[in-house]
Design an enzyme around this catalytic site. Sequence first.
Site, PDB file in Angstrom:
ATOM      1  N   ASP A   1     -14.898  46.285 -70.745  1.00  0.00           N
ATOM      2  CA  ASP A   1     -14.733  45.298 -72.061  1.00  0.00           C
ATOM      3  C   ASP A   1     -13.213  44.637 -71.867  1.00  0.00           C
ATOM      4  O   ASP A   1     -12.784  45.340 -71.606  1.00  0.00           O
ATOM      5  CB  ASP A   1     -14.871  46.039 -73.172  1.00  0.00           C
ATOM      6  CG  ASP A   1     -13.823  46.674 -74.122  1.00  0.00           C
ATOM      7  OD1 ASP A   1     -13.768  47.925 -73.421  1.00  0.00           O
ATOM      8  OD2 ASP A   1     -12.620  46.225 -74.783  1.00  0.00           O
TER       9      ASP A   1
ATOM     10  N   CYS B   1     -21.019  23.509 -68.745  1.00  0.00           N
ATOM     11  CA  CYS B   1     -21.489  22.909 -67.629  1.00  0.00           C
ATOM     12  C   CYS B   1     -21.994  22.127 -67.171  1.00  0.00           C
ATOM     13  O   CYS B   1     -21.902  21.520 -66.034  1.00  0.00           O
ATOM     14  CB  CYS B   1     -21.045  24.029 -66.380  1.00  0.00           C
ATOM     15  SG  CYS B   1     -19.559  24.768 -66.756  1.00  0.00           S
TER      16      CYS B   1
ATOM     17  N   CYS C   1     -21.776  26.603 -61.693  1.00  0.00           N
ATOM     18  CA  CYS C   1     -21.924  27.991 -62.767  1.00  0.00           C
ATOM     19  C   CYS C   1     -22.984  27.349 -63.677  1.00  0.00           C
ATOM     20  O   CYS C   1     -23.322  25.512 -63.716  1.00  0.00           O
ATOM     21  CB  CYS C   1     -20.709  27.642 -64.021  1.00  0.00           C
ATOM     22  SG  CYS C   1     -20.913  28.132 -65.814  1.00  0.00           S
TER      23      CYS C   1
ATOM     24  N   GLN D   1      -7.116  60.255 -71.127  1.00  0.00           N
ATOM     25  CA  GLN D   1      -6.524  60.170 -71.487  1.00  0.00           C
ATOM     26  C   GLN D   1      -4.918  61.033 -70.567  1.00  0.00           C
ATOM     27  O   GLN D   1      -5.736  61.572 -69.339  1.00  0.00           O
ATOM     28  CB  GLN D   1      -5.744  60.240 -72.887  1.00  0.00           C
ATOM     29  CG  GLN D   1      -6.809  59.840 -73.895  1.00  0.00           C
ATOM     30  CD  GLN D   1      -6.249  58.208 -73.943  1.00  0.00           C
ATOM     31  OE1 GLN D   1      -5.211  58.187 -72.955  1.00  0.00           O
ATOM     32  NE2 GLN D   1      -6.440  57.436 -74.669  1.00  0.00           N
TER      33      GLN D   1
ATOM     34  N   GLY E   1      -9.315  54.466 -82.843  1.00  0.00           N
ATOM     35  CA  GLY E   1      -7.427  55.413 -82.421  1.00  0.00           C
ATOM     36  C   GLY E   1      -6.383  54.734 -81.737  1.00  0.00           C
ATOM     37  O   GLY E   1      -5.399  53.953 -82.521  1.00  0.00           O
TER      38      GLY E   1
ATOM     39  N   CYS F   1     -24.055  27.490 -67.362  1.00  0.00           N
ATOM     40  CA  CYS F   1     -23.305  27.493 -68.739  1.00  0.00           C
ATOM     41  C   CYS F   1     -23.512  26.342 -68.871  1.00  0.00           C
ATOM     42  O   CYS F   1     -23.752  25.316 -68.714  1.00  0.00           O
ATOM     43  CB  CYS F   1     -22.633  27.982 -68.826  1.00  0.00           C
ATOM     44  SG  CYS F   1     -20.596  27.234 -68.451  1.00  0.00           S
TER      45      CYS F   1
ATOM     46  N   ASP G   1     -16.009  51.402 -80.667  1.00  0.00           N
ATOM     47  CA  ASP G   1     -14.679  51.625 -80.495  1.00  0.00           C
ATOM     48  C   ASP G   1     -14.029  52.337 -81.980  1.00  0.00           C
ATOM     49  O   ASP G   1     -14.426  52.005 -82.843  1.00  0.00           O
ATOM     50  CB  ASP G   1     -13.188  50.339 -79.739  1.00  0.00           C
ATOM     51  CG  ASP G   1     -12.344  51.225 -79.424  1.00  0.00           C
ATOM     52  OD1 ASP G   1     -12.280  52.772 -79.296  1.00  0.00           O
ATOM     53  OD2 ASP G   1     -11.343  50.320 -78.807  1.00  0.00           O
TER      54      ASP G   1
ATOM     55  N   HIS H   1     -18.899  29.715 -71.422  1.00  0.00           N
ATOM     56  CA  HIS H   1     -18.235  28.920 -69.977  1.00  0.00           C
ATOM     57  C   HIS H   1     -17.413  30.442 -69.795  1.00  0.00           C
ATOM     58  O   HIS H   1     -18.315  30.974 -68.491  1.00  0.00           O
ATOM     59  CB  HIS H   1     -17.251  28.458 -69.250  1.00  0.00           C
ATOM     60  CG  HIS H   1     -17.008  28.075 -68.263  1.00  0.00           C
ATOM     61  ND1 HIS H   1     -18.525  27.942 -67.057  1.00  0.00           N
ATOM     62  CD2 HIS H   1     -15.857  28.299 -67.657  1.00  0.00           C
ATOM     63  CE1 HIS H   1     -17.328  28.154 -65.703  1.00  0.00           C
ATOM     64  NE2 HIS H   1     -16.120  28.815 -66.390  1.00  0.00           N
TER      65      HIS H   1
HETATM   66 ZN   LIG Z   1     -20.005  27.178 -66.940  1.00  0.00          ZN
END
Ligand SMILES: [Zn+2]
Length: 387
Positions: A266, A309, A304, A189, A95, A306, A92, A335
């Site tokens: 993002d 989990c 999930c 913009q 600004g 991950c 970024d 997660h």
């Molecule tokens: Zn998870």
Amino acid sequence: MSAFGFQISAVAGLARRGTLTTAHGTVETPAFMPVGTNATVKAMTPDALRETGAEMILANAYHLMLRPSAERVADLGGLHRFMNWPGPILTDSGGFQVMSLAKLRSIDNDGVTFRSHIDGSEHRLTPERAVQIQHLLDADVTMVFDECTPYPASAEQTATSMRLSMRWAERSKSAFTARRGYALFGIVQGGLYPELRAESATTLRKIGFDGYAVGGLAVGEGRETMLRVLDGTVPELPMDKPRYLMGVGRPDDILGAVKRGIDLFDCVLPTRSGRTAQAFTRTAMLNLRNAKHATETTPLDPDCRCTACRGFSRAYIHHLCKADEILAAILLTTHNLTFYQDFVRTLREGIAAGDFDSAIAGFPIAQETPSQGEATVPDSEDVMEKI
Ligand SMILES: [Zn+2]
């Protein structure tokens, strides 16, 4: 090294499935970029980040120019080497942060002078300096330097601000050193005014960029208004270039924007929520501080994959949150980022299969508003800086 490029492999309505090619690898789109403000995605090692499925991250030129400085990062081999993230990075331009974080800023036609929110030291950003900083950082995608239009703003204020940003976009383009695999994105913009958004998009197309971002949204205008702006703005952008909606957002926002033809996102939500005891699941948001989780043996989200989990109960994570243990932030961030990556992967699969709606049926949270979950989403900067 590959040339920067964007290939669209499938469409479903206005939604696109594509591949972005950069100097540091490819990114499957629609993509979600975790936010690594200070050259770190808070609470995550690069290996753990990669395991969530993230392919590209965002870093902030504003924060890194103040500490440790773009020149030092360049001397240490660039941002990829410095933070040990070999994949693509978008920065970024600063600004937005100058307007939201810096003190005593004064803006003129040439740029912005401001004092650091860290130590009060005086700094100046111009389009040329912002592009140079991102070059020193070795960002795969450089963003033009623009003025962040306040919200709300009158049509006259918005027009003046947008036209200044367009002059700065042209100067950013002139200052950008073209290199194989590296890209410069323009930022549309124009606030909530369709004719100003169209003027901005037309101006940027004439200058010519490798990709186009939509800025100035998710600043309090509400979801329906944001989607209405996208309805008017996205058709003004080139079909064959990537489109990036800056700072958005919740899963339902991402779904709505993908359906309108946005490719890149993002947002600090999954990481920030992870540091405030909140978990995104396919059905609702959970607040792990809630006493009802104290004896629950189920994982955060049974669907999930991950680390959190696979190995830990809600009861254990509730305990970590109550005891203010660092592992709570690590597990919940892991997660939440995995949830976001699995969500956008599902969107990609749905677009490729031409069956968008049944692909996302497994994510009812994206069809609802967060108020139907347990927690509200925090947004204060002090929360962001907590860990
Ligand atoms: Zn998870």
